[in-house]
Design a protein around this motif. Structure first.
Motif, PDB file in Angstrom:
ATOM      1  N   ALA A  99       0.860  -1.179   0.000  1.00  0.00           N
ATOM      2  CA  ALA A  99       0.000   0.000   0.000  1.00  0.00           C
ATOM      3  C   ALA A  99       0.891   1.221   0.000  1.00  0.00           C
ATOM      4  O   ALA A  99       1.107   1.868   0.999  1.00  0.00           O
ATOM      5  CB  ALA A  99      -0.915  -0.019   1.212  1.00  0.00           C
ATOM      6  N   ASP A 100       1.455   1.519  -1.130  1.00  0.00           N
ATOM      7  CA  ASP A 100       2.488   2.534  -1.222  1.00  0.00           C
ATOM      8  C   ASP A 100       2.419   3.144  -2.596  1.00  0.00           C
ATOM      9  O   ASP A 100       2.099   2.473  -3.571  1.00  0.00           O
ATOM     10  CB  ASP A 100       3.863   1.874  -1.013  1.00  0.00           C
ATOM     11  CG  ASP A 100       4.966   2.880  -0.780  1.00  0.00           C
ATOM     12  OD1 ASP A 100       4.895   3.949  -1.401  1.00  0.00           O
ATOM     13  OD2 ASP A 100       5.880   2.591   0.006  1.00  0.00           O
ATOM     14  N   ASP A 101       2.729   4.427  -2.704  1.00  0.00           N
ATOM     15  CA  ASP A 101       2.681   5.054  -4.020  1.00  0.00           C
ATOM     16  C   ASP A 101       3.941   4.800  -4.825  1.00  0.00           C
ATOM     17  O   ASP A 101       4.052   5.237  -5.955  1.00  0.00           O
ATOM     18  CB  ASP A 101       2.424   6.566  -3.895  1.00  0.00           C
ATOM     19  CG  ASP A 101       3.501   7.279  -3.096  1.00  0.00           C
ATOM     20  OD1 ASP A 101       4.556   6.671  -2.848  1.00  0.00           O
ATOM     21  OD2 ASP A 101       3.287   8.445  -2.736  1.00  0.00           O
ATOM     22  N   GLY A 102       4.888   4.073  -4.266  1.00  0.00           N
ATOM     23  CA  GLY A 102       6.082   3.732  -5.016  1.00  0.00           C
ATOM     24  C   GLY A 102       6.989   4.903  -5.277  1.00  0.00           C
ATOM     25  O   GLY A 102       7.923   4.790  -6.061  1.00  0.00           O
ATOM     26  N   GLY A 103       6.740   6.045  -4.648  1.00  0.00           N
ATOM     27  CA  GLY A 103       7.587   7.202  -4.876  1.00  0.00           C
ATOM     28  C   GLY A 103       8.651   7.345  -3.812  1.00  0.00           C
ATOM     29  O   GLY A 103       8.685   6.611  -2.835  1.00  0.00           O
ATOM     30  N   MET A 104       9.549   8.307  -4.019  1.00  0.00           N
ATOM     31  CA  MET A 104      10.572   8.573  -3.015  1.00  0.00           C
ATOM     32  C   MET A 104      10.853  10.066  -2.970  1.00  0.00           C
ATOM     33  O   MET A 104      10.662  10.796  -3.939  1.00  0.00           O
ATOM     34  CB  MET A 104      11.853   7.784  -3.318  1.00  0.00           C
ATOM     35  CG  MET A 104      12.536   8.134  -4.600  1.00  0.00           C
ATOM     36  SD  MET A 104      13.975   7.076  -4.906  1.00  0.00           S
ATOM     37  CE  MET A 104      14.852   7.232  -3.370  1.00  0.00           C
ATOM     38  N   THR A 105      11.307  10.512  -1.783  1.00  0.00           N
ATOM     39  CA  THR A 105      11.534  11.931  -1.533  1.00  0.00           C
ATOM     40  C   THR A 105      12.994  12.284  -1.760  1.00  0.00           C
ATOM     41  O   THR A 105      13.890  11.522  -1.390  1.00  0.00           O
ATOM     42  CB  THR A 105      11.132  12.288  -0.099  1.00  0.00           C
ATOM     43  OG1 THR A 105       9.738  12.045   0.065  1.00  0.00           O
ATOM     44  CG2 THR A 105      11.419  13.749   0.217  1.00  0.00           C
ATOM     45  N   LEU A 106      13.223  13.454  -2.374  1.00  0.00           N
ATOM     46  CA  LEU A 106      14.567  13.990  -2.566  1.00  0.00           C
ATOM     47  C   LEU A 106      14.669  15.283  -1.749  1.00  0.00           C
ATOM     48  O   LEU A 106      14.044  16.285  -2.087  1.00  0.00           O
ATOM     49  CB  LEU A 106      14.813  14.296  -4.059  1.00  0.00           C
ATOM     50  CG  LEU A 106      14.466  13.182  -5.058  1.00  0.00           C
ATOM     51  CD1 LEU A 106      14.647  13.677  -6.489  1.00  0.00           C
ATOM     52  CD2 LEU A 106      15.334  11.959  -4.810  1.00  0.00           C
ATOM     53  N   TRP A 107      15.428  15.233  -0.652  1.00  0.00           N
ATOM     54  CA  TRP A 107      15.564  16.413   0.198  1.00  0.00           C
ATOM     55  C   TRP A 107      16.599  17.354  -0.413  1.00  0.00           C
ATOM     56  O   TRP A 107      17.787  17.084  -0.406  1.00  0.00           O
ATOM     57  CB  TRP A 107      15.992  16.028   1.602  1.00  0.00           C
ATOM     58  CG  TRP A 107      14.885  15.397   2.404  1.00  0.00           C
ATOM     59  CD1 TRP A 107      14.654  14.083   2.573  1.00  0.00           C
ATOM     60  CD2 TRP A 107      13.860  16.091   3.111  1.00  0.00           C
ATOM     61  NE1 TRP A 107      13.541  13.883   3.361  1.00  0.00           N
ATOM     62  CE2 TRP A 107      13.033  15.110   3.714  1.00  0.00           C
ATOM     63  CE3 TRP A 107      13.556  17.443   3.312  1.00  0.00           C
ATOM     64  CZ2 TRP A 107      11.930  15.429   4.490  1.00  0.00           C
ATOM     65  CZ3 TRP A 107      12.455  17.757   4.089  1.00  0.00           C
ATOM     66  CH2 TRP A 107      11.663  16.767   4.670  1.00  0.00           C
ATOM     67  N   GLY A 108      16.110  18.478  -0.941  1.00  0.00           N
ATOM     68  CA  GLY A 108      16.993  19.460  -1.560  1.00  0.00           C
ATOM     69  C   GLY A 108      17.497  20.492  -0.560  1.00  0.00           C
ATOM     70  O   GLY A 108      17.250  20.386   0.648  1.00  0.00           O
ATOM     71  N   PRO A 109      18.193  21.507  -1.053  1.00  0.00           N
ATOM     72  CA  PRO A 109      18.765  22.527  -0.162  1.00  0.00           C
ATOM     73  C   PRO A 109      17.701  23.495   0.362  1.00  0.00           C
ATOM     74  O   PRO A 109      16.552  23.507  -0.085  1.00  0.00           O
ATOM     75  CB  PRO A 109      19.775  23.243  -1.061  1.00  0.00           C
ATOM     76  CG  PRO A 109      19.278  23.033  -2.445  1.00  0.00           C
ATOM     77  CD  PRO A 109      18.602  21.702  -2.464  1.00  0.00           C
ATOM     78  N   LEU A 110      18.105  24.336   1.299  1.00  0.00           N
ATOM     79  CA  LEU A 110      17.242  25.350   1.909  1.00  0.00           C
ATOM     80  C   LEU A 110      17.726  26.714   1.447  1.00  0.00           C
ATOM     81  O   LEU A 110      18.858  27.115   1.726  1.00  0.00           O
ATOM     82  CB  LEU A 110      17.322  25.240   3.431  1.00  0.00           C
ATOM     83  CG  LEU A 110      16.267  25.959   4.269  1.00  0.00           C
ATOM     84  CD1 LEU A 110      14.881  25.403   3.992  1.00  0.00           C
ATOM     85  CD2 LEU A 110      16.605  25.801   5.754  1.00  0.00           C
ATOM     86  N   LEU A 111      16.871  27.419   0.677  1.00  0.00           N
ATOM     87  CA  LEU A 111      17.222  28.759   0.213  1.00  0.00           C
ATOM     88  C   LEU A 111      16.996  29.775   1.333  1.00  0.00           C
ATOM     89  O   LEU A 111      16.110  29.616   2.177  1.00  0.00           O
ATOM     90  CB  LEU A 111      16.386  29.142  -1.005  1.00  0.00           C
ATOM     91  CG  LEU A 111      16.693  28.382  -2.314  1.00  0.00           C
ATOM     92  CD1 LEU A 111      15.661  28.735  -3.375  1.00  0.00           C
ATOM     93  CD2 LEU A 111      18.097  28.720  -2.800  1.00  0.00           C
ATOM     94  N   SER A 112      17.777  30.834   1.312  1.00  0.00           N
ATOM     95  CA  SER A 112      17.721  31.828   2.389  1.00  0.00           C
ATOM     96  C   SER A 112      16.428  32.623   2.386  1.00  0.00           C
ATOM     97  O   SER A 112      16.036  33.175   3.414  1.00  0.00           O
ATOM     98  CB  SER A 112      18.911  32.781   2.286  1.00  0.00           C
ATOM     99  OG  SER A 112      18.901  33.432   1.017  1.00  0.00           O
ATOM    100  N   GLY A 113      15.732  32.714   1.230  1.00  0.00           N
ATOM    101  CA  GLY A 113      14.501  33.472   1.197  1.00  0.00           C
ATOM    102  C   GLY A 113      13.912  33.511  -0.199  1.00  0.00           C
ATOM    103  O   GLY A 113      14.494  33.016  -1.174  1.00  0.00           O
ATOM    104  N   THR A 114      12.743  34.120  -0.334  1.00  0.00           N
ATOM    105  CA  THR A 114      12.087  34.216  -1.633  1.00  0.00           C
ATOM    106  C   THR A 114      12.773  35.220  -2.548  1.00  0.00           C
ATOM    107  O   THR A 114      12.460  35.291  -3.732  1.00  0.00           O
ATOM    108  CB  THR A 114      10.622  34.645  -1.445  1.00  0.00           C
ATOM    109  OG1 THR A 114      10.576  35.859  -0.677  1.00  0.00           O
ATOM    110  CG2 THR A 114       9.830  33.577  -0.723  1.00  0.00           C
ATOM    111  N   ASP A 115      13.706  36.013  -2.000  1.00  0.00           N
ATOM    112  CA  ASP A 115      14.433  36.985  -2.820  1.00  0.00           C
ATOM    113  C   ASP A 115      15.793  36.452  -3.262  1.00  0.00           C
ATOM    114  O   ASP A 115      16.678  37.220  -3.664  1.00  0.00           O
ATOM    115  CB  ASP A 115      14.622  38.299  -2.050  1.00  0.00           C
ATOM    116  CG  ASP A 115      15.348  38.083  -0.719  1.00  0.00           C
ATOM    117  OD1 ASP A 115      15.539  36.901  -0.342  1.00  0.00           O
ATOM    118  OD2 ASP A 115      15.697  39.087  -0.074  1.00  0.00           O
ATOM    119  N   ALA A 116      15.990  35.143  -3.189  1.00  0.00           N
ATOM    120  CA  ALA A 116      17.266  34.550  -3.614  1.00  0.00           C
ATOM    121  C   ALA A 116      17.526  34.890  -5.073  1.00  0.00           C
ATOM    122  O   ALA A 116      16.602  34.981  -5.889  1.00  0.00           O
ATOM    123  CB  ALA A 116      17.231  33.038  -3.415  1.00  0.00           C
TER     124      ALA A 116
END
Length: 887
Positions: free
Chosen positions: A271-288
């Motif tokens: 019972a799984d969607d067969g997907g996987m998560t990719l943890w990306g970086p954290l940007l400093s803000g919306t004005d990057a």
């Protein structure tokens, strides 16, 4: 042949020499031998393809492409050598070859269609409802916010179309595929280097202007929606498989509904969607700035090719081209704590408390396995309360009880809306606000065996005990301690992975590991979650396990009890379920099966009037047609008086079967006349030994067949038109031939329904001598044919051969032997060639089989131990006593 012979000024010389009968025959034999080599390799590759389709081991598209390419090459070589034997006579074959090749290439090399639609859309946009634009597990967040009022982050999603455009820009995807194929397949010794190479390639690749513009426009819009307040932007990718109907394999999820629905699956269904998560970086803000945003996008996308992600896709049988990827940009506050919550115990059906795992910072800190994390068991019923807790630092818990209960409330709210247990990722910011980052169906726990049953089957002493069950089951294998990436290179198939911390990176060996043991970790870490998904037993929290198990050869890991025992414990391992096999009906398996439809079937009978080049439908058809024509051309040439009638003769013997002998060099006496030759006149050391084994002990005829064996043969003959008993006469008119010289012999023959080939070189140079025995086919069903080749392989192994069995095909070798040993073992090969006929019909009769085994072993041993014959004077026309005997 020297390449100079192909130059224009050499053609005249070659043509004039070819007019001499001996040179013409030698040239044609050379081509015929090359043809037989290609034909033999083609048969081996067909067997390898059949074995691969059995899904014994996981495989990826590089295996599919390599196998199909090798098969195509050998079929082409068969055609090429046939054309050399009969120039221009089979032009229709090329047309059929090109047609079949195009069908296969379209399946294994064809690229998916270009995706249309927006490149970036804000979370909650109706355009994201299509399952081929973004992972439903990500897009359903907005639906949960609207339906339940829970806090979810503002953000937008770079759609699958944007990610695909990035990967196809400038031939990036083609270069990734080329590097994977050039690596020769994913192996322990190359996975890290290959992954690093591909990720570097993506990190350095330019982002297409339209994709870059769409991302920056979405960032500006996101800044406006958040009012310009200083925030951080978390990049989180999702990879998910997609079927042609837009559904997610393995679930009852319809992308348009917004929530996961419960399904009922068969045994082992996930019972799984067969997907996987990719943890990306954290940007400093919306004005990057633009470059920072694009670099973060590339970095997240490149994680699809991390070692653990690559192995995950291969084990699940997912195609790279058939898995979509999207990247979410989510606004988050200052993360104080994050983690995972299960609304039920993923291991114990009867435990219905909410399990909360928390670490400092983002939820990634819980999943990576790098650090100790806090665990809380919260009552489901009101009033909420923490039933159990475990703190990595007792003096500084990540959450207080009220916060742990708040996380449980959030998870249970999602469960109530979905109607089934959930796994959620959550985040707590500095303002004390809980944010839902992800929600998906929690796989249903398999019931553990009763504790008394575990205790009854466990030995008194254990090497390590008191661990936490992270994945149930049991397995036994060699211990392999992994401390660094270098240790991964030598990880054995079926090994027990022993580590200090369950790092996500160690997931790159889960396809080969039979079990996992770690000194630290919780069920919420990525390695533990994947172990459960794969059905591999895992025990964490075994302090001192690395030291205790170092130097131990093999262990039994009992995931149910959290214990490790020395050696193999039959009662535990035999009662455990096998690991999950995702390959059958997976996208990769489906691709190979569709390609095999154009490769394996033999669609017409060589005895049929429709046996023509233009009627070939598969590679097997083409190769078999080439074989029939090449054999015919070779014997037709040898029988023509204008060329070399002394080179090809029929063997004169008391056998009700035609054998032809092709003299390659010096096996016939000079001046031998007539169309027939006695075995005693053939001056070939390996031939005489092989023929002795075939004739020394008369064959007693078919073994008594039981009713089931008879029905098996009749059913197979009915199901397979090419085993029609009415065409038995064809078997005895078909050319069965020896190719011989003084120290070489090659037998190719069809005995009844099975094919036999024996090849040997016997000379004074021990290092060059060899005997090869090959057997394939049979009249009974595939199960009995497999048992038959296993039976013969066991017999040959008793006499020093090294057998390799693939489905119903056997190849056994004996190499680097002196002349006398080779002659002795050729007798064994000759005896088994004759005396294992039709044994596939009795393979389930244990008693009769045991008698036959002992009889064959005794007869083969007697033949092996006979004095070695010397051929002095054998070429004077006097028959020897080796001529007699009936097959």
């Amino acid at each position: 042949m020297s390449w100079l012979r192909w130059l224009p000024f050499r053609k005249k010389t070659a043509a004039s020499s070819a007019t001499r009968p001996e040179d013409a025959f030698a040239a044609r034999y050379h081509r015929f031998k090359l043809f037989l080599g290609a034909w033999g390799k083609f048969q081996e590759l067909m067997t390898e393809l059949e074995l691969t389709l059995c899904c014994v081991n996981p495989f990826g598209m590089q295996t599919v492409r390599a196998l199909c390419t090798r098969i195509t090459t050998q079929v082409f070589q068969c055609m090429r050598q046939l054309d050399e034997l009969a120039p221009g006579r089979f032009a229709a074959l090329e047309e059929r070859f090109n047609a079949v090749q195009s069908e296969v290439a379209a399946l294994v090399y064809g690229r998916t269609d270009d995706m249309d639609g927006p490149l970036a859309l804000p979370l909650g946009d109706p355009g994201l409802d299509s399952a081929d634009r973004a992972d439903p597990a990500m897009t359903r967040l907005a639906g949960l916010r609207g339906a339940l009022g829970v806090r979810v982050p503002e953000g937008f999603i770079a759609t699958a179309a944007a990610c695909q455009r990035m990967m196809r820009h400038g031939g990036l995807q083609e270069e990734v595929s080329r590097r994977v194929q050039a690596s020769g397949g994913i192996r322990p010794d190359n996975i890290e280097g290959l992954s690093s190479s591909i990720r570097s390639l993506i990190l350095d690749a330019p982002v297409p202007d339209d994709v870059a513009d769409a991302l920056m426009d979405s960032m500006r819009s996101l800044r406006q929606r958040t009012g310009g307040v200083p925030v951080r932007v978390l990049l989180r990718g999702r990879v998910w498989p997609l079927t042609t109907d837009g559904a997610i394999p393995g679930t009852g999820h319809d992308a348009s509904t917004g929530l996961v629905s419960v399904i009922s699956g068969g045994e082992g269904a996930q019972a799984d969607d067969g997907g996987m998560t990719l943890w990306g970086p954290l940007l400093s803000g919306t004005d990057a700035d633009r470059e920072s945003v694009l670099a973060a996008f590339r970095a997240t996308l490149a994680l699809k090719y991390s070692p653990q992600a690559t192995i995950y896709r291969r084990y699940r049988g997912l195609r790279d081209a058939g898995t979509c990827v999207c990247v979410g940009f989510f606004v988050v506050g200052d993360p104080v704590a994050g983690g995972v919550a299960y609304t039920g115990n993923p291991l114990h059906v009867r435990d219905d408390s909410v399990h909360v795992y928390a670490g400092a910072g983002l939820p990634e800190s819980v999943e990576t396995g790098e650090h100790d994390v806090d665990a809380y068991h919260v009552w489901r019923t009101a009033p909420r309360g923490v039933r159990l807790h475990s703190h990595a630092r007792p003096d500084a818990p990540v959450l207080d009880d009220a916060q742990a209960c708040a996380v449980a409330d959030l998870a249970l709210t999602v469960e109530a809306a979905a109607g089934c247990r959930q796994e959620v990722d959550w985040l707590l910011d500095a303002a004390g606000r809980l944010t839902l980052l992800h929600a998906r169906l929690l796989p249903e726990a398999a019931p553990l065996p009763p504790e008394e049953r575990i205790e009854d089957s466990c030995p008194a002493e254990a090497l390590a005990c008191g661990g936490v069950t992270v994945s149930p089951g049991a397995a036994c294998g060699p211990v392999h301690v992994v401390r660094t990436l270098e240790d991964i290179r030598t990880f054995p198939d079926g090994g027990v992975l022993v580590v200090e911390r369950p790092l996500a990176a160690w997931g790159m060996v889960l396809d080969r590991a039979c079990a996992v043991v770690a000194e630290y970790g919780t069920p919420a870490c990525s390695l533990g979650a994947v172990a459960r998904e794969f059905g591999k037993p895992a025990v964490f929290g075994l302090r001192g396990a690395v030291e205790a198990l170092s130097g131990v050869d093999s262990v039994t890991v009992c995931g149910d009890a959290g214990v490790v025992y020395a050696d193999y414990v039959y009662d535990i391992v035999s009662a455990a379920p096998p690991a999950h096999n995702f390959m059958p009906r997976s996208p990769v398996h489906r691709t190979l099966a569709e390609a095999a439809h154009h490769i394996l079937p033999l669609t017409f009978d060589p005895e049929s009037p429709d046996f023509k080049a233009r009627n070939c439908q598969t590679f097997h058809d083409i190769a078999r047609y080439c074989h029939e024509q090449a054999v015919g051309e070779m014997f037709r040439f040898g029988s023509q008086q204008a060329y070399a009638p002394s080179r090809v003769k029929q063997l004169q013997c008391d056998v009700p079967k035609q054998f032809w002998v092709v003299d390659l060099d010096d096996a016939f006496p000079v001046g031998l006349k007539g169309p027939l030759v006695l075995a005693s006149r053939i001056q070939s050391v390996p031939f005489r030994a092989l023929w002795r084994g075939m004739n020394a002990i008369p064959w007693e005829g078919p073994p008594p067949v039981d009713a089931k064996g008879f029905l098996s043969v009749m059913f197979e003959a009915t199901a397979n038109p090419h085993l029609d008993p009415a065409s038995q006469s064809a078997f005895f008119s078909e050319k069965n031939y020896f190719m011989v010289s003084s120290n070489y012999c090659s037998l190719h023959s069809r005995f009844g329904f099975h094919f036999v080939a024996v090849e040997s070189l016997v000379g004074e140079r021990t290092q060059e001598n060899y005997v090869v025995f090959q057997l394939r086919g049979g009249a009974a069903n595939i199960e009995r044919r497999i048992l038959r080749v296993q039976f013969v392989a066991e017999l040959l192994q008793n006499f020093g051969f090294t057998p390799v069995v693939r489905r119903d095909a056997l190849t056994a070798r004996l190499e680097g032997i002196d002349r006398e040993t080779a002659e002795r073992h050729l007798r064994v090969a000759g005896h088994l060639t004759i005396h294992t006929r039709q044994m596939d019909m009795i393979m389930t009769d244990v008693a009769q089989l045991a008698v036959r085994r002992e009889k064959l072993l005794a007869e083969c041993a007697r033949l092996r131990d006979e004095p070695v014959e010397r051929m002095e004077g054998a070429g004077d026309g006097r028959p020897s006593d080796t001529d007699g005997g009936d097959i």
